[in-house]
Every structure is written in structure tokens, then in C-alpha cells.
Design a protein around this motif. Structure first.
Motif, PDB file in Angstrom:
ATOM      1  N   LEU A 104      -5.015  -3.022   2.949  1.00  0.00           N
ATOM      2  CA  LEU A 104      -6.326  -3.691   3.139  1.00  0.00           C
ATOM      3  C   LEU A 104      -7.074  -2.625   4.121  1.00  0.00           C
ATOM      4  O   LEU A 104      -6.491  -1.823   4.827  1.00  0.00           O
ATOM      5  CB  LEU A 104      -6.113  -5.151   3.971  1.00  0.00           C
ATOM      6  CG  LEU A 104      -5.620  -5.986   3.244  1.00  0.00           C
ATOM      7  CD1 LEU A 104      -5.340  -7.366   4.251  1.00  0.00           C
ATOM      8  CD2 LEU A 104      -6.251  -6.622   2.011  1.00  0.00           C
ATOM      9  N   ILE A 105      -8.428  -2.682   3.839  1.00  0.00           N
ATOM     10  CA  ILE A 105      -9.198  -1.684   4.416  1.00  0.00           C
ATOM     11  C   ILE A 105     -10.314  -2.803   4.919  1.00  0.00           C
ATOM     12  O   ILE A 105     -11.077  -3.264   4.294  1.00  0.00           O
ATOM     13  CB  ILE A 105      -9.959  -0.361   3.764  1.00  0.00           C
ATOM     14  CG1 ILE A 105      -8.750   0.362   3.402  1.00  0.00           C
ATOM     15  CG2 ILE A 105     -10.905   0.190   4.864  1.00  0.00           C
ATOM     16  CD1 ILE A 105      -9.505   1.595   2.514  1.00  0.00           C
ATOM     17  N   LEU A 106     -10.525  -3.110   6.149  1.00  0.00           N
ATOM     18  CA  LEU A 106     -11.142  -3.941   6.913  1.00  0.00           C
ATOM     19  C   LEU A 106     -12.161  -3.499   7.648  1.00  0.00           C
ATOM     20  O   LEU A 106     -11.855  -3.214   8.853  1.00  0.00           O
ATOM     21  CB  LEU A 106     -10.262  -5.207   7.639  1.00  0.00           C
ATOM     22  CG  LEU A 106      -9.168  -5.923   6.662  1.00  0.00           C
ATOM     23  CD1 LEU A 106      -8.385  -6.681   7.539  1.00  0.00           C
ATOM     24  CD2 LEU A 106      -9.532  -6.573   5.540  1.00  0.00           C
ATOM     25  N   VAL A 107     -13.451  -3.778   7.096  1.00  0.00           N
ATOM     26  CA  VAL A 107     -14.670  -3.542   7.969  1.00  0.00           C
ATOM     27  C   VAL A 107     -15.591  -4.372   8.743  1.00  0.00           C
ATOM     28  O   VAL A 107     -15.875  -5.220   7.889  1.00  0.00           O
ATOM     29  CB  VAL A 107     -15.507  -2.334   7.283  1.00  0.00           C
ATOM     30  CG1 VAL A 107     -16.644  -1.777   7.698  1.00  0.00           C
ATOM     31  CG2 VAL A 107     -14.654  -1.357   6.518  1.00  0.00           C
ATOM     32  N   ALA A 108     -15.809  -4.505   9.843  1.00  0.00           N
ATOM     33  CA  ALA A 108     -16.521  -5.317  10.584  1.00  0.00           C
ATOM     34  C   ALA A 108     -16.248  -6.829  10.179  1.00  0.00           C
ATOM     35  O   ALA A 108     -17.075  -7.511   9.842  1.00  0.00           O
ATOM     36  CB  ALA A 108     -18.051  -5.036  10.550  1.00  0.00           C
ATOM     37  N   ALA A 207       1.453  -5.785   3.945  1.00  0.00           N
ATOM     38  CA  ALA A 207       0.618  -4.622   3.143  1.00  0.00           C
ATOM     39  C   ALA A 207       0.375  -3.973   4.434  1.00  0.00           C
ATOM     40  O   ALA A 207      -0.343  -4.695   5.210  1.00  0.00           O
ATOM     41  CB  ALA A 207      -0.372  -5.052   2.412  1.00  0.00           C
ATOM     42  N   PRO A 208       0.064  -2.470   4.538  1.00  0.00           N
ATOM     43  CA  PRO A 208      -0.346  -1.846   5.570  1.00  0.00           C
ATOM     44  C   PRO A 208      -1.973  -1.990   5.496  1.00  0.00           C
ATOM     45  O   PRO A 208      -2.397  -2.138   4.407  1.00  0.00           O
ATOM     46  CB  PRO A 208      -0.026  -0.313   5.377  1.00  0.00           C
ATOM     47  CG  PRO A 208       0.202  -0.182   3.785  1.00  0.00           C
ATOM     48  CD  PRO A 208       0.953  -1.584   3.569  1.00  0.00           C
ATOM     49  N   SER A 209      -2.666  -1.996   6.717  1.00  0.00           N
ATOM     50  CA  SER A 209      -3.907  -2.485   7.069  1.00  0.00           C
ATOM     51  C   SER A 209      -4.516  -1.383   7.838  1.00  0.00           C
ATOM     52  O   SER A 209      -4.091  -0.807   8.698  1.00  0.00           O
ATOM     53  CB  SER A 209      -4.062  -3.874   7.447  1.00  0.00           C
ATOM     54  OG  SER A 209      -3.529  -4.605   6.661  1.00  0.00           O
ATOM     55  N   LEU A 210      -6.169  -1.295   7.573  1.00  0.00           N
ATOM     56  CA  LEU A 210      -6.766  -0.307   8.434  1.00  0.00           C
ATOM     57  C   LEU A 210      -8.017  -1.293   8.965  1.00  0.00           C
ATOM     58  O   LEU A 210      -8.724  -1.746   8.122  1.00  0.00           O
ATOM     59  CB  LEU A 210      -7.369   0.880   7.670  1.00  0.00           C
ATOM     60  CG  LEU A 210      -8.329   1.920   8.699  1.00  0.00           C
ATOM     61  CD1 LEU A 210      -7.490   2.280   9.890  1.00  0.00           C
ATOM     62  CD2 LEU A 210      -8.905   2.778   7.572  1.00  0.00           C
ATOM     63  N   VAL A 211      -8.123  -1.478  10.119  1.00  0.00           N
ATOM     64  CA  VAL A 211      -9.321  -2.467  10.457  1.00  0.00           C
ATOM     65  C   VAL A 211     -10.333  -1.360  11.459  1.00  0.00           C
ATOM     66  O   VAL A 211      -9.844  -0.547  12.228  1.00  0.00           O
ATOM     67  CB  VAL A 211      -8.691  -3.353  11.662  1.00  0.00           C
ATOM     68  CG1 VAL A 211      -9.726  -4.199  12.045  1.00  0.00           C
ATOM     69  CG2 VAL A 211      -7.531  -4.313  10.997  1.00  0.00           C
ATOM     70  N   LEU A 212     -11.376  -1.444  10.871  1.00  0.00           N
ATOM     71  CA  LEU A 212     -12.671  -0.644  11.512  1.00  0.00           C
ATOM     72  C   LEU A 212     -13.770  -1.411  12.116  1.00  0.00           C
ATOM     73  O   LEU A 212     -14.031  -2.380  11.426  1.00  0.00           O
ATOM     74  CB  LEU A 212     -13.060   0.326  10.129  1.00  0.00           C
ATOM     75  CG  LEU A 212     -12.064   1.131   9.720  1.00  0.00           C
ATOM     76  CD1 LEU A 212     -12.787   2.032   8.852  1.00  0.00           C
ATOM     77  CD2 LEU A 212     -11.302   2.103  10.457  1.00  0.00           C
ATOM     78  N   CYS A 213     -14.136  -1.196  13.210  1.00  0.00           N
ATOM     79  CA  CYS A 213     -15.243  -1.891  13.927  1.00  0.00           C
ATOM     80  C   CYS A 213     -16.273  -1.301  14.746  1.00  0.00           C
ATOM     81  O   CYS A 213     -15.941  -0.181  15.289  1.00  0.00           O
ATOM     82  CB  CYS A 213     -14.743  -3.194  14.677  1.00  0.00           C
ATOM     83  SG  CYS A 213     -13.563  -2.822  15.820  1.00  0.00           S
ATOM     84  N   SER A 237      -6.199   0.898  13.697  1.00  0.00           N
ATOM     85  CA  SER A 237      -7.426   0.409  14.062  1.00  0.00           C
ATOM     86  C   SER A 237      -8.315   1.258  14.755  1.00  0.00           C
ATOM     87  O   SER A 237      -7.596   2.171  15.306  1.00  0.00           O
ATOM     88  CB  SER A 237      -7.440  -1.054  14.843  1.00  0.00           C
ATOM     89  OG  SER A 237      -6.855  -0.617  16.166  1.00  0.00           O
ATOM     90  N   ARG A 238      -9.645   1.244  14.560  1.00  0.00           N
ATOM     91  CA  ARG A 238     -10.430   2.277  14.732  1.00  0.00           C
ATOM     92  C   ARG A 238     -11.557   1.533  15.355  1.00  0.00           C
ATOM     93  O   ARG A 238     -12.174   0.556  14.803  1.00  0.00           O
ATOM     94  CB  ARG A 238     -11.114   3.412  13.987  1.00  0.00           C
ATOM     95  CG  ARG A 238     -10.114   3.953  13.200  1.00  0.00           C
ATOM     96  CD  ARG A 238      -9.751   5.203  13.886  1.00  0.00           C
ATOM     97  NE  ARG A 238      -8.978   6.264  12.890  1.00  0.00           N
ATOM     98  CZ  ARG A 238      -7.763   6.136  12.392  1.00  0.00           C
ATOM     99  NH1 ARG A 238      -6.971   4.866  12.879  1.00  0.00           N
ATOM    100  NH2 ARG A 238      -6.887   6.861  11.649  1.00  0.00           N
ATOM    101  N   CYS A 239     -12.218   1.611  16.683  1.00  0.00           N
ATOM    102  CA  CYS A 239     -13.368   0.904  17.223  1.00  0.00           C
ATOM    103  C   CYS A 239     -14.277   2.052  17.665  1.00  0.00           C
ATOM    104  O   CYS A 239     -14.116   2.839  18.525  1.00  0.00           O
ATOM    105  CB  CYS A 239     -13.176   0.106  18.489  1.00  0.00           C
ATOM    106  SG  CYS A 239     -14.378  -0.784  19.195  1.00  0.00           S
TER     107      CYS A 239
END
Length: 278
Positions: A104-108, A207-213, A237-239
Motif C-alpha cells: 500500500l502507498i497511502l497519500v493524505a 503487506a508493507p505500506s508507505l504513508v505520506l502526509c 511514513s513521511r510527513c
């Protein structure tokens, strides 16, 4: 229903899901880059763009549409990139169909979305309408940004009022807004009324995930996004400072660099070795 879908590139598939209001076109900031190495599938969700319907529906119906889309394209396993509402649908797909979601790549977005948007005033609406129409005629003009944009609702969607972001608003955002149906608005409002919260279930997502906000996001706060990352078993994650809900249009180069870097780091976990050969 059968969704309209834009398909670009070859390689491991990435399902790209837009937000509300939105359309496949609004995800071009991602697909223009990712399709160089991957196959990107970008649908207009039910009730949006070229997948409009006269019938009422619930947001969960979109999940069946997306599974049908994967089946039609003979895709057994894919990555899912979701922006805002698209990220919520991505989480739901991972919970309901774990064998089919590689990452998953989760944006905002967030599994328990919380906003901090102030009340909308009539001057906000008037300035937003004027800014949108004039920006359509002269995209990214400094006068539009300074005189109207920063006094409109765009001040809550953007922190960096760059010419590039306003070009995206004119080319993609304006038409996505017009292409969002009243059925889609009603479906979202009903879902929000139920106070969606999937935090207790996130432990089931392997599953590996990347969270961007964006640090100044008022629509789905950075705190809510980072809370989601903390509950996911395998999440980076990245903020980003000085960005808001439309951060992909504010800092596209930085965001895409971080996405590509994460994908390279996750090659083994995501089973993407074959995709790099192309």
C-alpha cells in the motif's frame, strides 16, 4: 459496474485510486512517473468522471467494482496507491482481499480520518469559484494566486501556492470537481456519518505500506495519517513540512522520489524482482 480505466506502461501492476472530488486524470502526477517502470491502472471510481451512474450507491460498492476490474485485467496481485478517499478504499481492499494486495502507498489519508477544516464562509466560496474560473483561463498566474487563491478554500488545500500546483488545479482539479456526481457526494456523506474507523483492524494487514502526509493538512490531518502508520505492522511514513492535502501537486518531485526509493527498498518483500528487469 464496469469502471472507466486508464492503463499505462508495463510491469508489476499498481492500482491508483483518486480522492473526492477526483478522477483518473487527477492521478496523472503519479502515473506519469510510475508507468515508466510499472503498469498503472487508474479508474474513475463509481460516480466519478466517466464512471458516473444515475443510481444511488454506497462507497463499499466501489470495492466490488475494483475487484471486478482486477479480474477483467487478469491481475492476481497488485500494489495499491490511494490518495485521500482512494487511500481508504486501498485499506479496505487490503483488509478484504489480502492475497491480492502486495503493498500500500497511502497519500493524505487515514484509517480513522480526522479533519481540522474551519467552517466554510460565503467569501470562501465566492473567491474559490472566481479563482477556479480565472485560473482555468490563465493557469498559475501570480495575480490569481495572490489575489484570489490565497483568500479561497485553496488556502486549506495548499501551503505552497506554486504555479505548478495551480496548473494542476486547472488541468485536472477543476474537471474532477465538475465530474463528481451528486450520487458520489451522497455516498461519501453517508460514509462520513458512520464515523469510519479501521484502526483496530490494521494489524491484519501484513503487506508493507508507505504513508505520506502533509504537515498542514486540514482535510485529513497529519496526526490521523501517522496514527494509521503506527497501527500498520509494516509501515514507513513521511510527513512533509509546509504542505497540505494536495501535497502531490505541491512537491511532486520529492514525493515521487520517496515512492520510487521505497519501492526499490521493498523489492524482495513486494515480490517485484521481475518488474525491475523491464
Amino acid at each position: 459496474m464496469r469502471l472507466y480505466c486508464e492503463i499505462r506502461g508495463v510491469g508489476f501492476p499498481i492500482l491508483c485510486l483518486h480522492g473526492h472530488p477526483g478522477s483518473a486524470q487527477a492521478m496523472a502526477v503519479f502515473t506519469e512517473s510510475l508507468s515508466d517502470r510499472y503498469q498503472t491502472l487508474t479508474p474513475d471510481l463509481r460516480g466519478y468522471g466517466r464512471s458516473r451512474t444515475p443510481l444511488d450507491f454506497e462507497l463499499q460498492d466501489s470495492l466490488n467494482d475494483l475487484v471486478e476490474l482486477l479480474d477483467t485485467q487478469n491481475i492476481e496481485r497488485c500494489l495499491v496507491l490511494g490518495w485521500s478517499l482512494g487511500g481508504i478504499l486501498a485499506i479496505e481492499l487490503a483488509l478484504r482481499h489480502p492475497d491480492r494486495i502486495a503493498g500500500l502507498i497511502l497519500v493524505a489519508t487515514a484509517a480513522r480520518p480526522v479533519g481540522s477544516h474551519p467552517p466554510v464562509t460565503w467569501p470562501d466560496l465566492i473567491n474559490t469559484g472566481l479563482a477556479s474560473l480565472i485560473n482555468l483561463a490563465i493557469p498559475g498566474h501570480p495575480w490569481v494566486i495572490q489575489t484570489l487563491g490565497k483568500r479561497s478554500l485553496y488556502r486549506y488545500l495548499l501551503q505552497q501556492h506554486s504555479s505548478g500546483a495551480y496548473h494542476r488545479l486547472a488541468k485536472e482539479g477543476f474537471w474532477a470537481y465538475l465530474g463528481t456526481s451528486k450520487q458520489a457526494n451522497r455516498a461519501l456523506n453517508r460514509a462520513l456519518a458512520q464515523r469510519y474507523n479501521r484502526l483496530p483492524n490494521l494489524g491484519a494487514i501484513a503487506a508493507p505500506s508507505l504513508v505520506l502526509c502533509g504537515a498542514q493538512d486540514r482535510h485529513i490531518t497529519a496526526q490521523a495519517s501517522l496514527e494509521t502508520a503506527a497501527h500498520l505492522p509494516q509501515a514507513d511514513s513521511r510527513c512533509y513540512p509546509d504542505t497540505a492535502h494536495l501535497l502531490p501537486w505541491e512537491i511532486p518531485d520529492q514525493l515521487l522520489q520517496d515512492i520510487h526509493q521505497w519501492l526499490e527498498q521493498q523489492t524482495d518483500a513486494l515480490g517485484l524482482k521481475d518488474s525491475w528487469a523491464g
